[in-house]
Design a protein around this motif. Structure first.
Motif, short mmCIF file in Angstrom:
data_model
loop_
_atom_site.label_atom_id
_atom_site.label_comp_id
_atom_site.label_asym_id
_atom_site.label_seq_id
_atom_site.Cartn_x
_atom_site.Cartn_y
_atom_site.Cartn_z
N ASN A 1 -75.15 12.50 13.67
CA ASN A 1 -75.18 12.28 12.23
C ASN A 1 -73.88 11.64 11.75
O ASN A 1 -73.90 10.74 10.91
CB ASN A 1 -75.41 13.59 11.48
N ASP B 1 -73.38 8.10 9.91
CA ASP B 1 -72.63 7.97 8.66
C ASP B 1 -71.49 6.96 8.81
O ASP B 1 -71.26 6.14 7.91
CB ASP B 1 -72.07 9.32 8.21
N ARG C 1 -72.98 3.55 8.69
CA ARG C 1 -73.41 3.23 7.33
C ARG C 1 -72.21 2.85 6.46
O ARG C 1 -72.26 1.89 5.69
CB ARG C 1 -74.18 4.41 6.71
N ASP D 1 -69.63 15.31 3.73
CA ASP D 1 -70.17 14.46 2.67
C ASP D 1 -69.09 13.71 1.88
O ASP D 1 -69.35 13.17 0.81
CB ASP D 1 -71.04 15.28 1.72
N LYS E 1 -71.34 11.50 -0.22
CA LYS E 1 -72.76 11.43 0.12
C LYS E 1 -73.54 12.31 -0.85
O LYS E 1 -73.27 13.50 -0.98
CB LYS E 1 -72.99 11.90 1.56
N ARG E 2 -74.49 11.68 -1.54
CA ARG E 2 -75.30 12.37 -2.55
C ARG E 2 -76.77 12.09 -2.29
O ARG E 2 -77.17 10.93 -2.24
CB ARG E 2 -74.95 11.86 -3.95
N SER E 3 -77.52 13.13 -2.13
CA SER E 3 -78.97 13.00 -1.86
C SER E 3 -79.22 12.02 -0.71
O SER E 3 -80.10 11.19 -0.76
CB SER E 3 -79.72 12.55 -3.11
N GLY E 4 -78.36 12.11 0.31
CA GLY E 4 -78.52 11.29 1.51
C GLY E 4 -77.95 9.89 1.42
O GLY E 4 -78.01 9.14 2.40
N GLU E 5 -77.38 9.51 0.28
CA GLU E 5 -76.83 8.16 0.11
C GLU E 5 -75.32 8.23 -0.16
O GLU E 5 -74.88 9.05 -0.95
CB GLU E 5 -77.51 7.44 -1.07
N TRP E 6 -74.58 7.34 0.48
CA TRP E 6 -73.14 7.26 0.25
C TRP E 6 -72.87 6.44 -0.99
O TRP E 6 -73.39 5.34 -1.13
CB TRP E 6 -72.45 6.63 1.45
#
Length: 142
Positions: free
Chosen positions: A12, A16, A19, A91, A122-127
């Motif tokens: 993970n 990240d 990403r 996160d 990272k918020r709700s799976g999005e950076w």
């Protein structure tokens, strides 16, 4: 205390990291092309602020106005190197980048180097980038 990291956690974090590297490359290309749509869709959090070399601070809205001004034909080079990403928590991450650039100003090539530090959450799976700090160092680059 012993910290145990599972294979899934390492995978993970690698995802990240990849990403965040991609988002950083999007930032650079978006800046070159004055592409505020990419910033608004993928990068900036609503509360995003940018601290500039002169100490001024811009909100997301204020920065979008400046960011959207055309500059493509004035750029001789603009890229990031010496990229370092540090995870403060699972996160929260900080990206440090050296940013050499050259702009044609009144027919003369003006070179400089800036460093920027972007903080992502990272918020709700999005950076999302919540803060950017830029420091210019024109004497570092001939």
């Amino acid at each position: 205390m012993l910290a145990v990291t599972s294979f899934a956690q390492k995978a993970n974090q690698e995802d990240d990291l990849n990403r965040l590297m991609y988002l950083n490359s999007l930032y650079l290309q978006s800046y070159i092309h004055s592409d505020t749509a990419t910033f608004n869709k993928l990068l900036w959090a609503e509360e995003f602020t940018q601290t500039n070399p002169d100490g001024s601070v811009f909100t997301r809205k204020e920065n979008a106005i400046r960011f959207g001004k055309p500059r493509y034909d004035k750029i001789a080079h603009f890229y990031g190197d010496n990229i370092k990403i540090t995870f403060l928590k699972d996160d929260v991450a900080v990206i440090y980048v050296r940013n050499p650039s050259g702009f044609l100003i009144d027919g003369k090539l003006e070179k400089s180097v800036s460093w920027y530090k972007d903080t992502y959450q990272k918020r709700s799976g999005e950076w999302k980038c919540i803060s950017a700090v830029i420091k210019n160092n024109p004497f570092w680059y001939a």
